[in-house]
Design a protein around this motif. Sequence first.
Motif, short mmCIF file in Angstrom:
data_model
loop_
_atom_site.label_atom_id
_atom_site.label_comp_id
_atom_site.label_asym_id
_atom_site.label_seq_id
_atom_site.Cartn_x
_atom_site.Cartn_y
_atom_site.Cartn_z
N PHE A 1 0.94 -1.37 0.24
CA PHE A 1 0.10 -0.10 -0.35
C PHE A 1 0.06 1.37 -0.21
CE2 PHE A 1 -2.12 3.11 2.85
CZ PHE A 1 -3.53 2.97 1.90
N LEU A 2 2.00 1.65 0.69
CA LEU A 2 2.64 2.09 0.57
C LEU A 2 3.51 2.70 -0.59
CD1 LEU A 2 4.03 1.96 4.49
CD2 LEU A 2 2.72 3.83 3.72
N ALA A 3 4.09 1.66 -1.12
CA ALA A 3 4.92 1.82 -1.99
C ALA A 3 4.60 2.07 -3.36
CB ALA A 3 5.67 0.33 -2.05
N ASP A 4 2.65 1.36 -3.32
CA ASP A 4 2.06 1.94 -4.29
C ASP A 4 2.72 1.58 -5.53
OD1 ASP A 4 -0.32 2.77 -5.75
OD2 ASP A 4 0.23 4.58 -5.02
N PRO A 5 3.10 0.56 -5.88
CA PRO A 5 3.79 -0.01 -7.33
C PRO A 5 3.17 0.11 -8.21
CG PRO A 5 3.54 -2.19 -6.33
CD PRO A 5 2.47 -1.04 -5.28
N PHE A 6 1.89 -0.26 -8.94
CA PHE A 6 0.80 -0.40 -9.29
C PHE A 6 0.44 1.07 -10.31
CE2 PHE A 6 0.15 -4.32 -7.04
CZ PHE A 6 0.72 -4.78 -8.11
N SER A 7 0.25 2.41 -9.20
CA SER A 7 -0.58 3.26 -9.75
C SER A 7 0.06 3.82 -10.85
CB SER A 7 0.45 4.05 -8.29
OG SER A 7 1.07 4.64 -8.22
N ASP A 8 1.58 3.21 -11.20
CA ASP A 8 2.02 4.08 -12.31
C ASP A 8 2.40 2.85 -13.72
OD1 ASP A 8 2.91 6.59 -11.53
OD2 ASP A 8 4.98 6.18 -10.01
N LEU A 9 1.98 2.40 -14.05
CA LEU A 9 1.84 1.01 -14.32
C LEU A 9 0.52 1.47 -16.04
CD1 LEU A 9 2.49 -2.76 -13.10
CD2 LEU A 9 3.59 -0.78 -14.37
N ARG A 10 0.26 1.39 -16.92
CA ARG A 10 -0.93 1.35 -18.08
C ARG A 10 -2.06 0.74 -17.77
NH1 ARG A 10 2.35 2.20 -23.73
NH2 ARG A 10 3.09 4.83 -22.86
N SER A 11 -3.15 0.68 -18.04
CA SER A 11 -3.76 0.01 -17.47
C SER A 11 -4.35 -0.94 -19.16
CB SER A 11 -5.49 0.82 -17.98
OG SER A 11 -5.56 2.16 -16.94
N SER A 12 -4.11 -2.46 -18.84
CA SER A 12 -3.72 -3.17 -19.54
C SER A 12 -5.04 -3.57 -20.36
CB SER A 12 -2.52 -3.82 -18.71
OG SER A 12 -3.27 -5.00 -18.11
N GLY A 13 -5.47 -4.70 -21.48
CA GLY A 13 -6.45 -5.75 -21.01
C GLY A 13 -5.87 -7.18 -20.58
#
Length: 237
Positions: free
Chosen positions: A158-170
Amino acid sequence: MEQPPRRPRGPIRRSSREDPDLCVAFPGPVTRESCCRFICELLKHILHQRHQLPLPYEQLLHFCSRQQDGEEVVRRPIKEASDSRQCQRALSDLAELMSQLDVFFTLTAVPRVLLLFGGSAVSPKELYVIDMEGIQVGNGEQSLSPRPCLRQLFRALFLADPFSDLRSSGLMSLVLMVQGHRDCATDWFRPKLNYKVPTRAHILTIKLSSSGTEATTYPSDDYVWFQAPITLRGFQN
């Protein structure tokens, strides 16, 4: 899934472009069963975060169970019925994979697990490495309960939030690889003796360890990669 506590135990390091690893140190030894649970919870979480499942796993399981209970009473539209079949297949494959992981962890120490999204096992689009070489494995009486460890792990995420910078994927296929002893006698996972971990992909490494212990050395001649025979395919509604 357990909610993260307000105060995590052990050090947490935020991921960044310069340091892409997420490191979590548990304050003591854990069992192999707990290690397997960490992998299963991370698997379910990442599948949802990367939009391969429309709901968190437990909610999806409950939703599909309710649909099954009402199948004979309500005649659903074709599209809804198709979604239901995709949901049941995804949940069935995921349940089988987690069940076989549980067996695998009883047969051998597991230094690392790979979650490879999109493309292939050799050339994925995204690679999630769960590195457990630094974990001190203990028996049930000497080891930490898995619940506080899971809270610590998911607070770190939650603190690292590693998914927020990834593009939405199919939708992407998911291949799972586990590292274990070559003589572990698994009859489900397939050995891949010459497999090399990809380096050209978006990579997030989650390093799990026990505080105050050194990483265990696993000889490369003895520990090899095994591939799950199931390719998980998510769905979107």
